[in-house]
Write a protein that holds these residues in place. Structure first.
Motif, mmCIF file in Angstrom:
data_model
loop_
_atom_site.group_PDB
_atom_site.id
_atom_site.type_symbol
_atom_site.label_atom_id
_atom_site.label_comp_id
_atom_site.label_asym_id
_atom_site.label_seq_id
_atom_site.Cartn_x
_atom_site.Cartn_y
_atom_site.Cartn_z
ATOM 1 N N ARG A 57 1.312 -1.393 0.605
ATOM 2 C CA ARG A 57 0.272 0.213 0.240
ATOM 3 C C ARG A 57 1.080 1.051 0.169
ATOM 4 O O ARG A 57 0.862 2.043 -1.024
ATOM 5 N N ASP A 58 1.868 0.808 0.340
ATOM 6 C CA ASP A 58 3.185 2.148 0.903
ATOM 7 C C ASP A 58 3.718 2.447 -0.548
ATOM 8 O O ASP A 58 3.609 3.400 -1.048
ATOM 9 N N MET A 59 4.108 1.558 -1.431
ATOM 10 C CA MET A 59 4.705 1.525 -2.618
ATOM 11 C C MET A 59 4.027 2.046 -3.785
ATOM 12 O O MET A 59 4.042 2.941 -4.000
ATOM 13 N N ALA A 60 2.567 1.105 -3.201
ATOM 14 C CA ALA A 60 1.944 2.213 -4.408
ATOM 15 C C ALA A 60 1.701 3.586 -3.827
ATOM 16 O O ALA A 60 0.963 4.196 -4.926
ATOM 17 N N GLU A 61 1.196 3.925 -2.915
ATOM 18 C CA GLU A 61 1.120 5.105 -3.051
ATOM 19 C C GLU A 61 1.709 5.844 -2.802
ATOM 20 O O GLU A 61 1.926 7.594 -4.147
ATOM 21 N N GLU A 62 3.292 5.655 -2.612
ATOM 22 C CA GLU A 62 4.001 6.349 -3.410
ATOM 23 C C GLU A 62 4.167 6.999 -4.779
ATOM 24 O O GLU A 62 5.031 7.597 -5.232
ATOM 25 N N PHE A 63 4.248 5.356 -6.298
ATOM 26 C CA PHE A 63 4.038 5.210 -7.435
ATOM 27 C C PHE A 63 3.583 6.722 -7.495
ATOM 28 O O PHE A 63 3.671 7.431 -8.481
ATOM 29 N N ALA A 64 2.360 6.382 -7.519
ATOM 30 C CA ALA A 64 0.801 7.077 -8.158
ATOM 31 C C ALA A 64 1.480 8.335 -7.397
ATOM 32 O O ALA A 64 1.110 9.156 -8.499
ATOM 33 N N THR A 65 1.874 9.657 -6.458
ATOM 34 C CA THR A 65 2.157 10.154 -5.867
ATOM 35 C C THR A 65 3.235 11.067 -6.890
ATOM 36 O O THR A 65 3.463 11.982 -7.651
ATOM 37 N N GLY A 66 4.084 9.870 -6.890
ATOM 38 C CA GLY A 66 5.381 10.329 -7.521
ATOM 39 C C GLY A 66 4.826 10.285 -9.304
ATOM 40 O O GLY A 66 5.304 11.396 -9.593
ATOM 41 N N VAL A 100 5.005 8.578 -17.447
ATOM 42 C CA VAL A 100 4.156 8.343 -16.600
ATOM 43 C C VAL A 100 3.024 7.608 -16.378
ATOM 44 O O VAL A 100 2.796 6.491 -15.559
ATOM 45 N N LYS A 101 2.427 6.508 -17.322
ATOM 46 C CA LYS A 101 1.499 5.801 -17.652
ATOM 47 C C LYS A 101 2.530 4.674 -16.834
ATOM 48 O O LYS A 101 2.059 3.849 -16.495
ATOM 49 N N ARG A 102 3.670 4.264 -16.950
ATOM 50 C CA ARG A 102 4.904 3.485 -16.484
ATOM 51 C C ARG A 102 3.980 3.024 -15.305
ATOM 52 O O ARG A 102 4.186 1.990 -14.100
ATOM 53 N N LEU A 109 0.025 -2.343 -9.320
ATOM 54 C CA LEU A 109 0.177 -3.793 -9.667
ATOM 55 C C LEU A 109 0.488 -3.784 -8.219
ATOM 56 O O LEU A 109 0.589 -4.826 -7.934
ATOM 57 N N GLN A 110 1.489 -2.933 -7.298
ATOM 58 C CA GLN A 110 1.790 -2.788 -5.985
ATOM 59 C C GLN A 110 -0.051 -2.659 -5.577
ATOM 60 O O GLN A 110 0.052 -4.069 -4.519
ATOM 61 N N LYS A 111 -1.068 -1.862 -6.228
ATOM 62 C CA LYS A 111 -2.349 -2.688 -5.628
ATOM 63 C C LYS A 111 -2.947 -3.746 -5.922
ATOM 64 O O LYS A 111 -3.196 -4.645 -4.588
#
Length: 150
Positions: A57-66, A100-102, A109-111
């Motif tokens: 969850r943390d990684m998904a949020e970080e990737f989305a924010t990034g 950014v799509k990647r 994928l993290q979700k």
């Protein structure tokens, strides 16, 4: 220069590193939060699934924010075709969206990994519930008291 191996700089290749590192290359090690959980029983499997889900969850949020931040940075850079810059640089926006799509896909994928960890725990409970020790009555949660406070 000396050919003495003891004169080598300390690091992963010299065998002086500490911790659970298995090689000198970054990204090739176990995640400490997960590897520290011993496989001692059902509670350890539950803990492993919970910690893993929190990490994903943390990684998904970080990737989305990034990805949002990166898109803004790439648009501001405005490094596109000079003629198209007169029309608002659609080529820069298109190329930024492709990049950014990647990152957004990595967030999705993290979700999905978090969902799979929940399914992992549910499958464990389903397959091994008959051999798990029964909960002690004093450790079971009491029933909800609707009349409390009246």
């Amino acid at each position: 220069m000396s050919n003495d191996p003891s004169a080598a700089a300390p690091g992963p290749s010299s065998g002086t590193s500490s911790g659970p590192r298995t090689s000198g290359r970054p990204g090739r090690n176990r995640i400490p939060e997960l590897s520290a959980i011993p496989w001692a029983g059902p509670s350890a499997i539950t803990r492993y699934a919970q910690v893993g889900r929190n990490l994903t969850r943390d990684m998904a949020e970080e990737f989305a924010t990034g990805s949002d931040e990166l898109y803004a940075v790439l648009i501001r850079s405005f490094k596109g075709h000079p003629v198209l810059s007169l029309f608002g640089a659609p080529d820069v926006r298109r190329r930024a969206r492709r990049v950014v799509k990647r990152l957004k896909r990595a967030a999705e994928l993290q979700k999905g990994a978090g969902v799979e960890l929940v399914k992992f725990h549910a499958q464990f409970r389903k397959e091994f519930v008959d051999i798990l020790p029964q909960a002690k009555p004093e450790k079971r949660r009491s029933t909800f008291n609707w009349n409390e406070g009246t």
